[in-house]
Design an enzyme around this catalytic site. Structure first.
Site, mmCIF file in Angstrom:
data_model
loop_
_atom_site.group_PDB
_atom_site.id
_atom_site.type_symbol
_atom_site.label_atom_id
_atom_site.label_comp_id
_atom_site.label_asym_id
_atom_site.label_seq_id
_atom_site.Cartn_x
_atom_site.Cartn_y
_atom_site.Cartn_z
ATOM 1 N N GLU A 163 -6.808 -1.690 -9.881
ATOM 2 C CA GLU A 163 -5.833 -1.129 -9.264
ATOM 3 C C GLU A 163 -4.549 -1.204 -9.962
ATOM 4 O O GLU A 163 -4.170 -2.326 -10.484
ATOM 5 C CB GLU A 163 -5.924 -1.596 -7.827
ATOM 6 C CG GLU A 163 -6.789 -1.464 -6.786
ATOM 7 C CD GLU A 163 -6.766 -1.720 -5.415
ATOM 8 O OE1 GLU A 163 -5.618 -2.535 -5.193
ATOM 9 O OE2 GLU A 163 -7.227 -1.104 -4.468
ATOM 10 N N GLU A 202 -0.869 -1.354 -10.597
ATOM 11 C CA GLU A 202 0.259 -1.386 -9.754
ATOM 12 C C GLU A 202 1.794 -1.886 -10.825
ATOM 13 O O GLU A 202 1.549 -2.167 -11.780
ATOM 14 C CB GLU A 202 0.003 -2.412 -8.769
ATOM 15 C CG GLU A 202 -1.480 -2.185 -7.934
ATOM 16 C CD GLU A 202 -1.454 -3.195 -6.516
ATOM 17 O OE1 GLU A 202 -0.445 -3.755 -6.519
ATOM 18 O OE2 GLU A 202 -2.707 -2.999 -6.120
ATOM 19 N N TYR A 213 1.018 -1.094 0.205
ATOM 20 C CA TYR A 213 -0.029 0.000 0.107
ATOM 21 C C TYR A 213 1.127 1.306 -0.014
ATOM 22 O O TYR A 213 0.910 2.091 0.735
ATOM 23 C CB TYR A 213 -1.057 0.127 1.069
ATOM 24 C CG TYR A 213 -1.952 0.612 1.176
ATOM 25 C CD1 TYR A 213 -3.159 0.395 0.275
ATOM 26 C CD2 TYR A 213 -2.433 1.505 2.426
ATOM 27 C CE1 TYR A 213 -4.382 1.256 0.513
ATOM 28 C CE2 TYR A 213 -3.521 2.210 2.455
ATOM 29 C CZ TYR A 213 -4.717 2.049 1.578
ATOM 30 O OH TYR A 213 -5.789 2.708 1.845
ATOM 31 N N GLN A 219 -15.172 -5.562 -0.032
ATOM 32 C CA GLN A 219 -13.974 -5.241 0.675
ATOM 33 C C GLN A 219 -14.697 -4.333 1.989
ATOM 34 O O GLN A 219 -14.141 -4.692 2.899
ATOM 35 C CB GLN A 219 -12.919 -4.424 -0.291
ATOM 36 C CG GLN A 219 -11.744 -3.963 0.466
ATOM 37 C CD GLN A 219 -10.856 -2.910 -0.585
ATOM 38 O OE1 GLN A 219 -11.187 -3.006 -1.478
ATOM 39 N NE2 GLN A 219 -9.845 -2.842 0.222
HETATM 40 CA CA CA Z 1 -3.854 -3.512 -4.214
#
Ligand code: CA
Length: 435
Positions: free
Chosen positions: A205, A207, A136, A246
């Protein structure tokens, strides 16, 4: 190596190609005789397995040659940076226009026979991934997401001190191109009771993934100054997230089924050696941030960042029907992370946890400070409102038929452009399910 060496493969010298002689990224692809390790050059791939079979790599150690014939990169990863560099040095001389090495010059016609078009091969997952950990590391992401839940206290007090992460699921990591089914799960929409239904808040997401090369024995931490020697290379990663699942499940132990249904990765693994021209100071800190604790304090902060553009584009089913190109919806940079890659590795192993060859670490959503740099839809809609598509459609979260592409590229004036790769997948309707 000098960053401007040219290859006799013309496409490698094209400034727009992204696969120059400097890069030589690793991959694994499918052949009639099993899976082979391949090295990218220009618009082609050099079959490393075939290079060994032809005797071209006989100057390398037996262990390295055996690892180059394996069906995944794990064996080569385990041999460490000297072994990886020995392969890269050898291949560089084979492919360099200006080589003076007589053996390499003599081998050129043989090497030419072992090249295949990138567009004609089928990539597979490059490693057997034993463990997957997601961090994170973008404070911009953490702050923006925190703001949604705690407007007056967006960043938790531990954030500037400890790299936050969780253990993800390795079994559901899939290669770019694999469609993703919308997951089912528990969620709380109205009233007091949850229901079990397909996620209505599916997100991506953006990344960067880090493949671990040489591991560390259980009980033996990795010093921060040598942590990068454990990095085999980087890929692009999409950590699909079901926001409704989530928000219901994440307390008190963190993400679980909202994440474990799928993670997509790009096929190439780009070594850090290819990105030396793109090293920048890092990580990003502002006045008032604490000094990292001593075990996370690197002596090479001037070069701990990597200038790597990460972008996301989206194409809906309607856009494809109307032949409209995918829409770029965000652009951020790996250099804006709050924690460097070496700090993530060192922190992970700081309790003695062993990392193993082929393990995958991901940075967490890479977001920047400004509108337009949000690495996921949850953030994007918080800063810019619903996403408007050129068809007139709007999105708060992903719809069935949407195709998401995350791409990473290193480029700046005076340095060769290096494609880290792209990771594309389409969202399919939730599978028929009878709980
Ligand atoms: Ca993630």
């Amino acid at each position: 190596m000098s960053s401007d060496r040219r290859s006799w493969i013309a496409s490698a010298n094209d400034p727009d190609c992204g696969f120059p002689l400097l890069s030589l990224p690793w991959s694994v692809f499918s052949t009639n005789a099993g899976e082979h390790i391949g090295i990218g050059i220009g618009d082609q791939v050099l079959d490393l397995h075939a290079c060994v079979e032809s005797g071209l790599l006989c100057s390398l150690s037996d262990a390295v040659q055996a690892a180059c014939r394996a069906q995944t990169l794990n064996d080569l990863m385990a041999l460490g940076p000297t072994a990886w560099q020995s392969v890269r040095d050898c291949i560089t001389e084979f492919l360099a226009e200006d080589t003076t090495d007589r053996v390499s010059i003599a081998a050129r016609s043989q090497v030419e026979m072992l090249l295949q078009w990138q567009s004609e091969i089928r990539f597979v997952l490059p490693a057997a991934i034993g463990d997957y950990t997601d961090f994170y590391a973008s404070m911009h992401h953490a702050r923006r997401v925190g703001q949604l839940f705690r407007p007056h206290n967006p960043l938790l007090p531990n954030y500037p001190w400890v790299p936050i992460g969780y253990h993800g699921r390795a079994s559901s990591i899939v290669l770019s191109g694999t469609p993703i089914h919308r997951p089912w799960g528990q969620q709380k929409r109205v009233g007091d009771k949850p229901e079990f239904a397909p996620s209505a808040r599916l997100d991506y997401e953006a990344e960067i993934g880090v493949y671990i090369g040489e591991g560390n024995p259980l009980g033996t931490p990795i010093p921060v100054d040598s942590a990068e020697s454990h990095i085999f290379g980087l890929c692009v990663l999409n950590d699909w997230s079901a926001r409704d699942l989530q928000s219901w499940e994440y307390q008190p132990l963190g993400p679980f089924l909202a994440k474990s249904f799928a993670t997509s990765v790009s096929p190439w693994i780009v070594p850090l050696a290819a990105l030396e021209s793109y090293r920048v100071p890092g990580p990003e800190r502002t006045a008032g941030d604490p000094e990292p604790l001593p075990y996370l304090r690197s002596s090479s902060c001037a070069t701990d960042g990597i200038h790597l553009t990460v972008s996301v584009s989206l194409c809906s089913a309607k856009m494809r029907d109307e032949r409209i190109s995918p829409l770029e919806i965000s652009r951020s940079n790996l250099r804006s992370l709050y924690w460097s890659l070496r700090q993530l590795i060192t922190h992970h192993a700081s309790n003695g946890c062993n990392l193993r060859p082929g393990d995958l670490l991901a940075t967490g959503t890479i977001s920047g400070p400004d509108a337009g740099s949000e690495g996921c839809l949850l953030e994007l809609q918080a800063t810019r409102g619903k996403l408007q598509l050129p068809t007139g459609e709007v999105r708060d979260f992903l719809e069935d038929g949407d195709e998401v592409t995350v791409r990473a590229v290193a480029e700046r004036p005076g340095a060769p452009r290096i494609e880290v790769g792209h990771c594309t997948a389409m969202v399919l309707p939730a599978a028929a399910c009878t709980p």
